[in-house]
Design a protein around this motif. Structure first.
Motif, PDB file in Angstrom:
ATOM      1  N   HIS A 198       3.288  10.724  -6.472  1.00 17.76           N
ATOM      2  CA  HIS A 198       4.296  11.302  -7.388  1.00 17.76           C
ATOM      3  C   HIS A 198       3.913  11.278  -8.663  1.00 17.76           C
ATOM      4  CE1 HIS A 198       6.705  11.063  -3.538  1.00 17.76           C
ATOM      5  NE2 HIS A 198       6.890  12.259  -3.996  1.00 17.76           N
ATOM      6  N   ALA A 199       2.712  11.143  -8.918  1.00 16.47           N
ATOM      7  CA  ALA A 199       1.858  10.725 -10.423  1.00 16.47           C
ATOM      8  C   ALA A 199       1.870  12.082 -11.061  1.00 16.47           C
ATOM      9  CB  ALA A 199       0.990  10.223 -10.367  1.00 16.47           C
ATOM     10  N   ASP A 200       2.525  13.225 -10.698  1.00 16.04           N
ATOM     11  CA  ASP A 200       2.398  14.471 -11.553  1.00 16.04           C
ATOM     12  C   ASP A 200       3.774  15.265 -11.152  1.00 16.04           C
ATOM     13  OD1 ASP A 200       2.275  16.631  -9.337  1.00 16.04           O
ATOM     14  OD2 ASP A 200       1.083  15.223  -8.719  1.00 16.04           O
ATOM     15  N   SER A 201       4.112  15.979 -12.501  1.00 16.00           N
ATOM     16  CA  SER A 201       5.460  16.627 -12.552  1.00 16.00           C
ATOM     17  C   SER A 201       5.660  17.667 -11.385  1.00 16.00           C
ATOM     18  CB  SER A 201       5.426  17.194 -13.944  1.00 16.00           C
ATOM     19  OG  SER A 201       4.501  18.449 -14.104  1.00 16.00           O
ATOM     20  N   ARG A 226      -5.087   7.962  -9.586  1.00 17.73           N
ATOM     21  CA  ARG A 226      -3.759   8.743  -9.909  1.00 17.73           C
ATOM     22  C   ARG A 226      -2.943   7.784 -10.654  1.00 17.73           C
ATOM     23  NH1 ARG A 226      -2.197  13.843  -8.771  1.00 17.73           N
ATOM     24  NH2 ARG A 226      -0.341  13.298  -8.039  1.00 17.73           N
ATOM     25  N   LEU A 227      -2.869   6.463 -10.173  1.00 18.52           N
ATOM     26  CA  LEU A 227      -2.141   5.458 -10.811  1.00 18.52           C
ATOM     27  C   LEU A 227      -2.576   5.100 -12.328  1.00 18.52           C
ATOM     28  CD1 LEU A 227      -1.601   2.786  -8.024  1.00 18.52           C
ATOM     29  CD2 LEU A 227      -0.029   4.584  -8.720  1.00 18.52           C
ATOM     30  N   GLU A 228      -3.755   5.094 -12.496  1.00 16.22           N
ATOM     31  CA  GLU A 228      -4.389   4.907 -13.831  1.00 16.22           C
ATOM     32  C   GLU A 228      -3.727   6.100 -14.824  1.00 16.22           C
ATOM     33  OE1 GLU A 228      -8.572   4.324 -13.717  1.00 16.22           O
ATOM     34  OE2 GLU A 228      -8.268   2.175 -13.101  1.00 16.22           O
ATOM     35  N   ALA A 229      -3.899   7.202 -14.258  1.00 10.42           N
ATOM     36  CA  ALA A 229      -3.463   8.481 -14.942  1.00 10.42           C
ATOM     37  C   ALA A 229      -1.858   8.754 -15.240  1.00 10.42           C
ATOM     38  CB  ALA A 229      -3.894   9.841 -14.212  1.00 10.42           C
ATOM     39  N   TRP A 230      -1.164   7.696 -14.595  1.00 13.42           N
ATOM     40  CA  TRP A 230       0.355   7.974 -14.659  1.00 13.42           C
ATOM     41  C   TRP A 230       0.572   7.860 -15.924  1.00 13.42           C
ATOM     42  CZ3 TRP A 230       4.015   7.717 -10.379  1.00 13.42           C
ATOM     43  CH2 TRP A 230       5.304   7.773 -10.718  1.00 13.42           C
ATOM     44  N   PRO A 231       1.738   8.668 -16.630  1.00 14.53           N
ATOM     45  CA  PRO A 231       1.943   8.616 -17.864  1.00 14.53           C
ATOM     46  C   PRO A 231       2.725   7.625 -18.418  1.00 14.53           C
ATOM     47  CG  PRO A 231       2.856  10.579 -16.987  1.00 14.53           C
ATOM     48  CD  PRO A 231       1.909   9.894 -15.971  1.00 14.53           C
ATOM     49  N   ALA A 258       0.837  -1.305   0.090  1.00  9.53           N
ATOM     50  CA  ALA A 258       0.037   0.124   0.019  1.00  9.53           C
ATOM     51  C   ALA A 258       0.982   1.142   0.089  1.00  9.53           C
ATOM     52  CB  ALA A 258      -0.964  -0.103   1.229  1.00  9.53           C
ATOM     53  N   GLY A 259       2.126   1.354   0.873  1.00  6.75           N
ATOM     54  CA  GLY A 259       2.863   2.240   0.898  1.00  6.75           C
ATOM     55  C   GLY A 259       3.534   2.566  -0.508  1.00  6.75           C
ATOM     56  N   VAL A 260       3.995   1.577  -1.233  1.00  7.10           N
ATOM     57  CA  VAL A 260       4.488   1.801  -2.534  1.00  7.10           C
ATOM     58  C   VAL A 260       3.344   2.455  -3.502  1.00  7.10           C
ATOM     59  CG1 VAL A 260       5.543   0.496  -4.660  1.00  7.10           C
ATOM     60  CG2 VAL A 260       6.130   0.042  -2.374  1.00  7.10           C
ATOM     61  N   LEU A 261       2.311   1.816  -3.551  1.00  5.77           N
ATOM     62  CA  LEU A 261       1.421   2.366  -4.449  1.00  5.77           C
ATOM     63  C   LEU A 261       0.946   3.761  -4.092  1.00  5.77           C
ATOM     64  CD1 LEU A 261      -1.063  -0.843  -4.708  1.00  5.77           C
ATOM     65  CD2 LEU A 261       0.480   0.081  -6.552  1.00  5.77           C
ATOM     66  N   TYR A 262       0.833   4.103  -2.912  1.00  4.86           N
ATOM     67  CA  TYR A 262       0.377   5.315  -2.266  1.00  4.86           C
ATOM     68  C   TYR A 262       1.572   6.402  -2.816  1.00  4.86           C
ATOM     69  CZ  TYR A 262      -1.400   9.088   0.467  1.00  4.86           C
ATOM     70  OH  TYR A 262      -1.988  10.330   0.928  1.00  4.86           O
ATOM     71  N   PHE A 263       2.882   5.920  -2.543  1.00  9.26           N
ATOM     72  CA  PHE A 263       4.120   6.859  -3.205  1.00  9.26           C
ATOM     73  C   PHE A 263       3.971   7.242  -4.418  1.00  9.26           C
ATOM     74  CE2 PHE A 263       8.020   6.891  -5.056  1.00  9.26           C
ATOM     75  CZ  PHE A 263       8.588   7.845  -4.338  1.00  9.26           C
ATOM     76  N   ASN A 289     -10.639  14.518  -1.001  1.00 11.01           N
ATOM     77  CA  ASN A 289     -10.623  12.826  -1.511  1.00 11.01           C
ATOM     78  C   ASN A 289     -11.362  12.314  -0.229  1.00 11.01           C
ATOM     79  OD1 ASN A 289      -8.891  13.044  -3.524  1.00 11.01           O
ATOM     80  ND2 ASN A 289      -7.058  13.428  -2.240  1.00 11.01           N
ATOM     81  N   THR A 290     -12.650  11.543  -0.622  1.00  9.35           N
ATOM     82  CA  THR A 290     -13.292  10.985   0.633  1.00  9.35           C
ATOM     83  C   THR A 290     -12.962   9.563   0.556  1.00  9.35           C
ATOM     84  OG1 THR A 290     -15.118  10.692  -0.838  1.00  9.35           O
ATOM     85  CG2 THR A 290     -15.136  12.648   0.582  1.00  9.35           C
ATOM     86  N   ASP A 291     -12.414   8.926  -0.503  1.00  5.82           N
ATOM     87  CA  ASP A 291     -12.162   7.493  -0.625  1.00  5.82           C
ATOM     88  C   ASP A 291     -10.682   7.459  -1.049  1.00  5.82           C
ATOM     89  OD1 ASP A 291     -11.509   4.841  -1.417  1.00  5.82           O
ATOM     90  OD2 ASP A 291     -13.654   4.797  -2.343  1.00  5.82           O
ATOM     91  N   ILE A 292      -9.771   7.252  -0.213  1.00  2.81           N
ATOM     92  CA  ILE A 292      -8.199   7.393  -0.441  1.00  2.81           C
ATOM     93  C   ILE A 292      -7.805   6.258  -1.652  1.00  2.81           C
ATOM     94  CG2 ILE A 292      -7.446   5.788   1.468  1.00  2.81           C
ATOM     95  CD1 ILE A 292      -5.574   8.815  -0.041  1.00  2.81           C
ATOM     96  N   LEU A 293      -8.622   5.036  -1.449  1.00  4.19           N
ATOM     97  CA  LEU A 293      -8.187   3.857  -2.126  1.00  4.19           C
ATOM     98  C   LEU A 293      -8.620   4.343  -3.851  1.00  4.19           C
ATOM     99  CD1 LEU A 293      -9.687   1.088  -0.223  1.00  4.19           C
ATOM    100  CD2 LEU A 293      -7.368   1.662  -0.473  1.00  4.19           C
ATOM    101  N   GLU A 294      -9.883   4.842  -3.834  1.00  2.27           N
ATOM    102  CA  GLU A 294     -10.222   5.265  -5.394  1.00  2.27           C
ATOM    103  C   GLU A 294      -9.313   6.548  -5.922  1.00  2.27           C
ATOM    104  OE1 GLU A 294     -12.323   5.572  -8.757  1.00  2.27           O
ATOM    105  OE2 GLU A 294     -12.335   4.049  -7.324  1.00  2.27           O
ATOM    106  N   TRP A 295      -8.798   7.453  -4.894  1.00  2.00           N
ATOM    107  CA  TRP A 295      -7.961   8.410  -5.381  1.00  2.00           C
ATOM    108  C   TRP A 295      -6.665   7.825  -5.672  1.00  2.00           C
ATOM    109  CZ3 TRP A 295      -3.197   9.886  -3.605  1.00  2.00           C
ATOM    110  CH2 TRP A 295      -2.545  11.054  -4.029  1.00  2.00           C
ATOM    111  N   THR A 296      -6.207   6.777  -4.884  1.00  5.17           N
ATOM    112  CA  THR A 296      -4.731   6.351  -5.468  1.00  5.17           C
ATOM    113  C   THR A 296      -5.092   5.350  -6.706  1.00  5.17           C
ATOM    114  OG1 THR A 296      -4.292   5.802  -3.237  1.00  5.17           O
ATOM    115  CG2 THR A 296      -3.229   4.410  -4.878  1.00  5.17           C
ATOM    116  N   ARG A 297      -6.176   4.789  -6.807  1.00  8.66           N
ATOM    117  CA  ARG A 297      -6.257   4.131  -8.180  1.00  8.66           C
ATOM    118  C   ARG A 297      -6.542   4.995  -9.462  1.00  8.66           C
ATOM    119  NH1 ARG A 297     -10.135   3.190 -11.464  1.00  8.66           N
ATOM    120  NH2 ARG A 297     -11.568   4.137 -10.419  1.00  8.66           N
TER     121      ARG A 297
END
Length: 144
Positions: free
Chosen positions: A22-25, A135-140, A13-18, A125-133
């Motif tokens: 950092h999924a933006d410049s 952000r990761l999907e939007a990762w270039p 979870a820590g790695v995914l959250y990290f 962000n009311t749902d941290i899991l959804e926010w993380t998902r």
């Protein structure tokens, strides 16, 4: 603390959250502000040093590091660790560490981004899991 049986899940979870953070410049180039609120958990399980080594392996660009809610005993211990770290870490990074109460932290962190338990909006962000998902999907991803 993290129970030993939850270590693997916590690290994943820590790695995914990290990665999500950092999924933006902007955060990659300008860094982020860390707030470590030590008042929220006093339970220890004996694995803290092991997990600390894991978290220290992350490449971070901290602009500010606030340690909030630390008792005098915790401050003494943390200051000892900081003194030891000063042998290996640049003074510039150590100068960014500040013991503070949440009122002081909120002078630097806008309420929009502050956690809900201190009256903030948690970045909307009311749902941290959804926010993380998201952000990761939007990762270039590079074309290979």
């Amino acid at each position: 603390g993290i129970r030993p049986e939850d270590e693997a899940v916590s690290v994943r979870a820590g790695v995914l959250y990290f990665l999500a953070i950092h999924a933006d410049s902007t955060s990659m180039h300008d860094g982020i502000t860390f707030v470590i609120d030590t008042s929220t958990s006093n339970t220890t399980y004996g694995n803290e040093k092991q997990l600390q080594r894991v978290w220290q392996a992350f490449p971070l660009r901290p602009q500010r590091i606030f340690i909030a809610g630390a008792s005098m005993v915790k401050r003494v211990v943390i200051n000892g660790l900081i003194k030891f770290a000063s042998l290996f870490v640049k003074a510039k990074v150590l100068g960014r560490i500040e013991f503070a109460d949440m009122d002081r932290v909120l002078e630097e962190v806008p309420m929009e981004g502050a956690p809900q338990y201190v009256g903030g909006n948690a970045g909307g962000n009311t749902d941290i899991l959804e926010w993380t998902r998201q952000r990761l999907e939007a990762w270039p991803a590079p074309d290979i």
